[in-house]
Design an enzyme around this catalytic site. Structure first.
Site, mmCIF file in Angstrom:
data_model
loop_
_atom_site.group_PDB
_atom_site.id
_atom_site.type_symbol
_atom_site.label_atom_id
_atom_site.label_comp_id
_atom_site.label_asym_id
_atom_site.label_seq_id
_atom_site.Cartn_x
_atom_site.Cartn_y
_atom_site.Cartn_z
ATOM 1 N N LEU A 9 0.848 -1.195 0.000
ATOM 2 C CA LEU A 9 0.000 0.000 0.000
ATOM 3 C C LEU A 9 0.883 1.244 0.000
ATOM 4 O O LEU A 9 1.357 1.674 1.048
ATOM 5 C CB LEU A 9 -0.916 0.028 1.230
ATOM 6 C CG LEU A 9 -1.904 -1.132 1.422
ATOM 7 C CD1 LEU A 9 -2.741 -0.919 2.682
ATOM 8 C CD2 LEU A 9 -2.813 -1.285 0.196
ATOM 9 N N LEU A 11 3.536 3.650 -2.989
ATOM 10 C CA LEU A 11 4.768 3.516 -3.776
ATOM 11 C C LEU A 11 5.470 4.879 -3.846
ATOM 12 O O LEU A 11 5.898 5.324 -4.897
ATOM 13 C CB LEU A 11 4.448 2.957 -5.167
ATOM 14 C CG LEU A 11 5.629 2.504 -6.036
ATOM 15 C CD1 LEU A 11 6.433 1.428 -5.362
ATOM 16 C CD2 LEU A 11 5.136 2.027 -7.408
ATOM 17 N N GLY A 12 5.560 5.506 -2.662
ATOM 18 C CA GLY A 12 6.350 6.736 -2.564
ATOM 19 C C GLY A 12 7.805 6.362 -2.320
ATOM 20 O O GLY A 12 8.270 5.307 -2.765
ATOM 21 N N GLY A 15 8.055 3.019 -0.202
ATOM 22 C CA GLY A 15 7.518 1.908 -0.987
ATOM 23 C C GLY A 15 8.468 1.508 -2.106
ATOM 24 O O GLY A 15 8.687 0.313 -2.368
ATOM 25 N N LYS A 105 3.964 5.497 12.077
ATOM 26 C CA LYS A 105 4.081 5.843 13.503
ATOM 27 C C LYS A 105 2.812 6.488 14.043
ATOM 28 O O LYS A 105 2.447 6.283 15.192
ATOM 29 C CB LYS A 105 5.267 6.767 13.745
ATOM 30 C CG LYS A 105 5.137 8.066 12.996
ATOM 31 C CD LYS A 105 6.343 8.929 13.037
ATOM 32 C CE LYS A 105 6.172 10.097 12.078
ATOM 33 N NZ LYS A 105 6.092 9.706 10.655
ATOM 34 N N GLY A 187 14.895 19.200 1.232
ATOM 35 C CA GLY A 187 13.950 18.100 1.397
ATOM 36 C C GLY A 187 14.031 17.431 2.763
ATOM 37 O O GLY A 187 13.401 16.399 2.999
ATOM 38 N N GLU A 190 9.491 19.440 5.725
ATOM 39 C CA GLU A 190 8.292 19.605 4.894
ATOM 40 C C GLU A 190 7.997 21.094 4.706
ATOM 41 O O GLU A 190 8.463 21.925 5.481
ATOM 42 C CB GLU A 190 7.079 18.986 5.609
ATOM 43 C CG GLU A 190 7.304 17.609 6.168
ATOM 44 C CD GLU A 190 6.840 16.520 5.216
ATOM 45 O OE1 GLU A 190 6.149 16.852 4.237
ATOM 46 O OE2 GLU A 190 7.186 15.356 5.444
ATOM 47 N N ASP A 201 5.927 14.742 15.854
ATOM 48 C CA ASP A 201 6.446 13.510 15.265
ATOM 49 C C ASP A 201 7.243 12.721 16.307
ATOM 50 O O ASP A 201 7.051 11.518 16.473
ATOM 51 C CB ASP A 201 7.330 13.878 14.060
ATOM 52 C CG ASP A 201 8.036 12.676 13.473
ATOM 53 O OD1 ASP A 201 7.411 11.976 12.652
ATOM 54 O OD2 ASP A 201 9.196 12.423 13.839
ATOM 55 N N LYS A 205 6.631 8.855 18.201
ATOM 56 C CA LYS A 205 7.640 7.797 18.306
ATOM 57 C C LYS A 205 7.926 7.445 19.764
ATOM 58 O O LYS A 205 8.090 6.271 20.109
ATOM 59 C CB LYS A 205 8.907 8.239 17.580
ATOM 60 C CG LYS A 205 8.679 8.302 16.055
ATOM 61 C CD LYS A 205 9.747 9.112 15.365
ATOM 62 C CE LYS A 205 9.564 9.125 13.855
ATOM 63 N NZ LYS A 205 10.439 10.134 13.209
#
Lengths: 428, 428
Positions: A9, A11-12, A15, A105, A187, A190, A201, A205
């Site tokens: 699920l 395909l970035g 993936g 996460k 990069g 974001e 984030d 975690k």
């Protein structure tokens, strides 16, 4: 043994890494598990999009249910992210007896207990090594490596974006805003960086790590969160002068049945192993009553590091299939947590104060500390005072969070203290 | 589930730690495995000896066979050391269907393949996490955490004694012999320190790590071993000036099907994570093609850290018993190794030469390097030359071990070079 069919699920970036490793390491994987692993269907947003790897287009689908409900698929690998619909896909997959490997996460921090319970009920595996600290196998380490020990502290640099920003600020003297812009251009951050820089984030975690490390049902709401957006170059420079680096740490502590979990910018003594973890690297420091100090270091994100953890989970699922023991490995019974009160949470503190320049100011401040039963380790006045006042840096001895709150509150009514510029926890 | 009975072979430092953890963490262990773990018999050298823990004296025996052949015992925990008789006890235990947990690096390095094969034949587990790097769960990490990756390099500080000695030499400027004596007084070094300081202990551990990391049948004889007894304070100080620390590293490398394993004093760039691993701590740096750089840090020895790993293995055995999958987890099929030739082994090198003080010496030396196709990265003459000659430090670019041997051999017939004082590999 028969081929194991995987539905992917997403395909970035991650993936794509999963496809690369499953195909590139086909022989190695088969020799370990005894079964060929075959990615039979892949969910994508747009079937027509050009991709960096060649994938048989007949495998691609834009309909998640086509994968989730495909009876030929044995394992779902979820790398699409999100918590709403994604949770429904995973629940349905488990309901249909499929095993799940996820890097999500958010999902595991918010709904981990529910998903693990469903998996157990259905005799299915759910593995999520990639959800924390990318390529570092920290979840296995907490569950298996330290199964015999009582972990009392976990400190993690578990967000690469903020560690990159703080490292650059420390090494190059650049301002927060400038480094953030640079990180966005590269990069590493974001376009909306809130989740990273405000510590959310990292909090997700730490929810996962403290649940596993303390074997207690920690919830995201239990985590006290503060980000790095107010960390100044001045803070970092003063910290360095005193022998510390400023790091965004997740800090989970346990004493008896009481736990606390926080994410906050923290001064870490340079001699502590976690102080020299720089750039986008992650590290998790674990203290166990028996084992003592340990630390696990590696890449926290990225296509192949994260995919390494996902495919290692896939290997575990396939080995379990071979042995017929799926759904029986995960720990699902956690103790009810009791959260530490502010009286029970203790650390050293760093305070940067802007004070008046007149005789007796330090005496008044020291009196406040003394009245609150907080002992001072060191006081530094980094520059000679002038008409604008003076800067005062105070590092306390171990003090409860409650006592430190009282100190700060008392400063509000003390005219000698013009501004409380910074307050940080100190470790190491 | 019914109680699991453990026979403990050895009640020295580590054996005592095992008893402490099994008894101190009784509830935690049972909640994870579903079974009470009971140490039912303990092998000791002298039943009458006074001990630091209270043990029911009826459990103690001086006869190993009484434990190995006891039909009520399910698992043997071996912490007595030795390879001759100890191997016989373990083989007999496996023959009788008992599972084995061992901390014995010598045994696993020399006879690991045979013991693993016997265990598999008999459907028994054999776990040995504690045999390398004490409390660091590095064996699990290599087998499970990185099952999906191709590991191409493992560098380990896997001997605490030598790391303690080198750290002290670096931090305090003390001579090798003095620090060794101090380490012996503190119990960090044995009265006969040969196995540690000459790198043999590290070589055994690297045999185990490279076998697992490369999934190849590496033997102890395959490891090229050099110890630290000839490392001088001069070497360490020059290394520091150039930005390096001297560490005794185990270095295992793989390229395609070719591997090399060595233990040798190595200059490590200070910015490399393994350079700041100090004192008796251990660390294993693992480079995987997909995951990239990772490192695992913790205590390499000691009663409770080592016992943590042993009892974590015991938990794994008991979980396997519950699932009925003993003897099916260990990897036992390894590829035949091909050892790299000296032409295939490459690194940077540090050379400390004592040379004549006359014009043209450097030109002659540079010519030797050039003739052997070895490129020079830097040359340093740390002090002005005098009548006694000059010292020259050369750091090469990457060169094969064979080419560097030719360089050194050529120096023998070069009158300008009076003495090759030191040659070290350089990493990081």
């Amino acid at each position: 043994m028969k081929q194991v069919n995987v539905g992917l699920l997403g395909l970035g970036t991650v993936g794509t890494g999963v496809v690369r490793i499953v195909e590139g390491h086909r022989e190695d994987l088969q020799s370990q598990t005894g079964s060929p692993i075959h990615i039979s269907k892949i969910l994508v947003k747009d079937r027509a999009k050009t991709r960096s790897i060649s994938v048989d287009s007949s495998k691609l689908t834009e309909d998640p249910w086509e994968i989730v409900r495909d009876p030929a698929i044995d394992v779902i690998v979820e790398v699409m992210g999100g918590v709403g619909e994604t949770k429904q896909y995973i629940l349905e997959a488990l309901e249909l007896g499929k095993h799940v490997v996820t890097a999500n996460k958010d999902l595991m921090a918010l709904h981990g207990q529910e998903l693990l319970a469903k998996a157990r009920e259905k005799g299915c595996d759910i593995y999520y090594e990639a959800s924390v600290a990318g390529g570092i196998p920290i979840i296995r380490t907490l569950i298996e490596g330290f199964s015999s020990d009582r972990i009392t502290k976990i400190m993690g640099i578990v967000n690469g974006t903020t560690n990159y920003i703080l490292t650059k600020m420390s090494q190059e003297g650049a301002a927060y805003g400038d480094v953030l812009k640079e990180a966005q251009a590269l990069g590493y951050a974001e376009s909306d960086p809130t989740s990273d820089v405000e510590g959310l984030d990292a909090a997700r975690k730490m929810t996962i790590l403290s649940t596993l490390g303390f074997r207690a049902n920690v919830a995201l709401d239990d985590v006290d969160v503060k980000g790095i957006s107010s960390v100044t170059q001045e803070d970092i420079q003063y910290a360095k002068q005193l022998g510390y680096e400023v790091k965004l740490l997740g800090i989970a502590e346990r004493q008896d049945e009481y736990i606390s979990v926080a994410v906050e910018p923290t001064l870490v003594k340079k001699s502590h192993p976690i102080a020299s973890v720089n750039g986008v690297f992650n590290a998790v420091y674990v203290y166990g009553e028996a084992v003592g100090e340990t630390m696990f270091y590696g890449p926290g994100a990225g296509e192949l590091p994260t995919a390494t953890s996902i495919v290692a989970d896939l290997v575990a699922v396939v080995k379990n299939l071979k042995l017929g023991v799926n759904g029986k490995q995960a720990v699902t019974s956690y103790k009810e947590k009791k959260l530490k009160t502010d009286e029970q949470i203790a650390s050293k503190y760093f305070l940067l104060l802007h004070v008046e320049d007149r005789a007796g100011v330090l005496a008044q401040i020291a009196q406040v500390f003394s009245d609150c039963d907080v002992s001072i380790e060191s006081v530094m006045q980094p520059a000679p005072p002038n008409k604008a006042g003076a800067e005062l840096i105070i590092i306390s001895h171990n003090a409860s969070k409650a006592a430190m709150s009282t100190v700060l509150k008392s400063f509000e009514s003390l005219s000698a203290v013009r501004e409380i510029k910074s307050v940080y926890r100190v470790e190491g």
